[in-house]
Design an enzyme around this catalytic site. Structure first.
Site, PDB file in Angstrom:
ATOM      1  N   GLU A   1      20.922 111.387  -0.356  1.00 58.24           N
ATOM      2  CA  GLU A   1      20.479 110.725  -1.581  1.00 58.24           C
ATOM      3  C   GLU A   1      21.577 109.719  -1.949  1.00 58.24           C
ATOM      4  O   GLU A   1      22.633 110.094  -2.446  1.00 58.24           O
ATOM      5  CB  GLU A   1      20.291 111.735  -2.710  1.00 58.24           C
ATOM      6  CG  GLU A   1      19.841 111.081  -4.016  1.00 58.24           C
ATOM      7  CD  GLU A   1      19.942 112.016  -5.214  1.00 58.24           C
ATOM      8  OE1 GLU A   1      19.151 111.830  -6.161  1.00 58.24           O
ATOM      9  OE2 GLU A   1      20.805 112.916  -5.225  1.00 58.24           O
TER      10      GLU A   1
ATOM     11  N   ASP B   1      22.172 116.192  -1.779  1.00 60.07           N
ATOM     12  CA  ASP B   1      22.088 115.739  -3.162  1.00 60.07           C
ATOM     13  C   ASP B   1      23.350 114.949  -3.544  1.00 60.07           C
ATOM     14  O   ASP B   1      24.467 115.304  -3.163  1.00 60.07           O
ATOM     15  CB  ASP B   1      21.945 116.958  -4.071  1.00 60.07           C
ATOM     16  CG  ASP B   1      21.702 116.603  -5.520  1.00 60.07           C
ATOM     17  OD1 ASP B   1      20.729 115.892  -5.802  1.00 60.07           O
ATOM     18  OD2 ASP B   1      22.500 117.035  -6.368  1.00 60.07           O
TER      19      ASP B   1
END
Length: 516
Positions: free
Chosen positions: A258, A199
């Site tokens: 990401e 993330d």
């Protein structure tokens, strides 16, 4: 590969509390088998207060009881592995929960203490330090700083949170952070996890001086502006090298980042041989249903893959963006375009991601009562933005009314529309023309193709809103008609189409695979 993203709260509930869990995934693993996917990306299931639904982690080496326990995760990994599927787990290294023991210790400690050095604690500006240390905004709205009350009860320092106040950012210049993450990586890899989706992979380093952002900077919602000092700092690459060094100790384990970075040269740096294995390039996710935009998005992603030597990744939706059916226009048009874009995506070389519910053609255009909204964006923007709840509603499995077999209870954590009876898995399961059937056919056919040797496609036509391409050495040609009129079907045997063909023409909002 085709990987299936599961948002655990919304996939399947096994215990009747209205929230999806790990046992629910195990119970519905046959759905994944019937789709033919190669594995699962599992959104966060680590212990968390749930302010941002798992992206605020209070214990990175435990499963939140809402979803089960570590043994349940191990059983899920075993169940997937026995079916030749992999398990990719979400990792959240940019920040912790405010309930993490480290942050609790930091609040109880003095300014300048080792406990506060794990985060970004700074003195405020202005009279008595009453203003935030800089002008950085939070992704969820409002300032990216929150002020603490010192142990003596006086107003004190501020801490950085690029997301919600309950998600304080970690200072990765502190070696203690990397040491702890290594412990976390090995904990999960030793329990059968095959890798991680990282993330905010482009945000793990901050500038030394935490300088103000330019006054004229337009804060991007997706791909970030190169002048935005909150993201893509040079120091981020040392973090990924440290992660990769650990992951390489586990043969076959992989990392997906990401990375909301547009310029190809900067994006490719994350994919150097000693950093991430793969990274999400979101050009196609944000592209409108228009031939020129789709081609540009594909070309940009392939260019990034060539520059980095990594396989490209493709996703039409995920837990953070509007579902493709709604993004492309809703109703019959939105569904037709989403089906067409599926064939275009699966015709491309690389790794394709399917977000749970996309295979059912679910929209995200329905109304959720304001008192049921859970995304922190809703409150942080003072009710100006609804947030992401609409793309996270539980999946409908069976029946004619909510909760559509998702749970044995009466309530679901987010309300489900009363218009989804025709969209359930059961309703589509035996319909050869359903969106679910199209996904199954398309994935099955794709799996039969030889693995491409290069991340390249050859554009054979772009005539008046209709794209035609084939991947290098690929067995099929893909046509996708984004125009408002039919276009002639080119030579070849029709392998699969996203909707009915009209004789020898491809209708608007339709894609077709042709064998030549």
């Amino acid at each position: 590969m085709v990987l299936y993203q599961i948002y655990p709260r919304s996939f399947a509930d096994s215990d009747g509390d209205g929230v999806g869990d790990l046992q629910g995934i195990i119970d519905r693993i046959g759905h994944l088998e019937s789709l033919g996917v190669d594995g699962v990306w599992l959104s966060p299931i680590m212990r968390s207060p749930g302010v941002d639904h798992g992206y605020d982690v209070s214990d990175p080496r435990d499963v939140d009881p809402l979803f089960g326990d570590v043994d349940a995760l191990r059983r899920l990994a075993d169940a997937l592995h026995s079916r030749r599927m992999v398990l990719i787990m979400d990792l959240v290294p940019n920040h912790t929960s405010s309930e993490h023991p480290w942050f609790v210790e930091a609040l109880a400690a003095e300014p300048g203490s080792p406990q506060r050095a794990r985060y970004f604690f700074r003195d405020g500006r202005g009279p008595e330090g009453s203003e935030p240390p800089n002008n950085w905004p939070s992704v969820f709205g409002g300032p990216a700083w929150a002020r603490v009350t010192e142990p003596d009860g006086t107003p004190g320092q501020w801490y950085l949170h690029l997301f919600a106040p309950q998600q304080p950012d970690l200072d990765w210049s502190n070696p203690e952070i990397a040491d702890d993450l290594e412990h976390t990586l090995r904990f999960w890899l030793d329990r059968g996890v095959d890798g991680f989706r990282i993330d905010v992979a482009h945000g793990l380093a901050k500038p030394d001086q935490l300088e103000n952002l330019p006054d004229d900077l337009e804060i991007a919602q997706l791909v970030v502006d190169p002048r935005d000092a909150r993201w893509d700092r040079p120091g981020v690459h040392a973090v990924h090298r440290r992660i990769r060094k650990v992951v390489d100790d586990y043969p076959g384990a992989t990392t997906f980042g990401e990375v909301w970075i547009g310029p190809v040269d900067r994006f490719a740096k994350y994919l150097r041989p000693d950093e991430l294995h793969f990274a999400f390039h979101f050009a196609l996710t944000g592209s409108p249903f228009e031939a020129g935009a789709i081609r540009t998005a594909i070309d940009d992603t392939l260019e990034a893959a060539r520059a980095s030597g990594s396989a490209p990744t493709w996703a039409l939706s995920n837990h953070d963006v509007v579902r493709e059916v709604t993004r492309y226009g809703n109703g019959e048009v939105g569904v037709a375009r989403a089906r067409a874009m599926l064939l275009a995506t699966l015709a491309l070389p690389g790794i394709a991601f399917v977000y749970n519910g996309a295979e059912l053609g679910l929209p995200s255009d329905f109304s959720i009562p304001h008192d049921r909204l859970t995304d922190p964006t809703w409150e942080r923007t003072e009710h100006a933005e609804l947030g992401r709840d609409h793309c996270r509603v539980p999946l409908p499995w069976s029946g004619s009314e909510p909760p559509y077999g998702f749970t044995t209870g009466d309530e679901t954590w987010l309300p489900m529309p009363r218009t989804w009876a025709g969209s359930t898995v059961d309703a589509q399961d035996s319909d050869p023309d359903s969106t679910l059937a199209l996904y199954r056919k398309a994935i099955q056919i794709r799996q039969s193709w030889p693995t491409p040797t290069t991340p390249d496609v050859r554009w054979t036509s772009e005539l008046d809103g209709c794209l035609e391409f084939r991947r290098e050495n690929g067995p099929i040609v893909c046509m996708i008609n984004t125009s408002r009129h039919p276009v002639p079907l080119t030579d070849g045997e029709v392998v699969l189409s996203s909707g009915p063909l009209d004789g020898d023409t491809v209708p608007p909002d339709t894609a077709v695979w042709l064998k030549r």
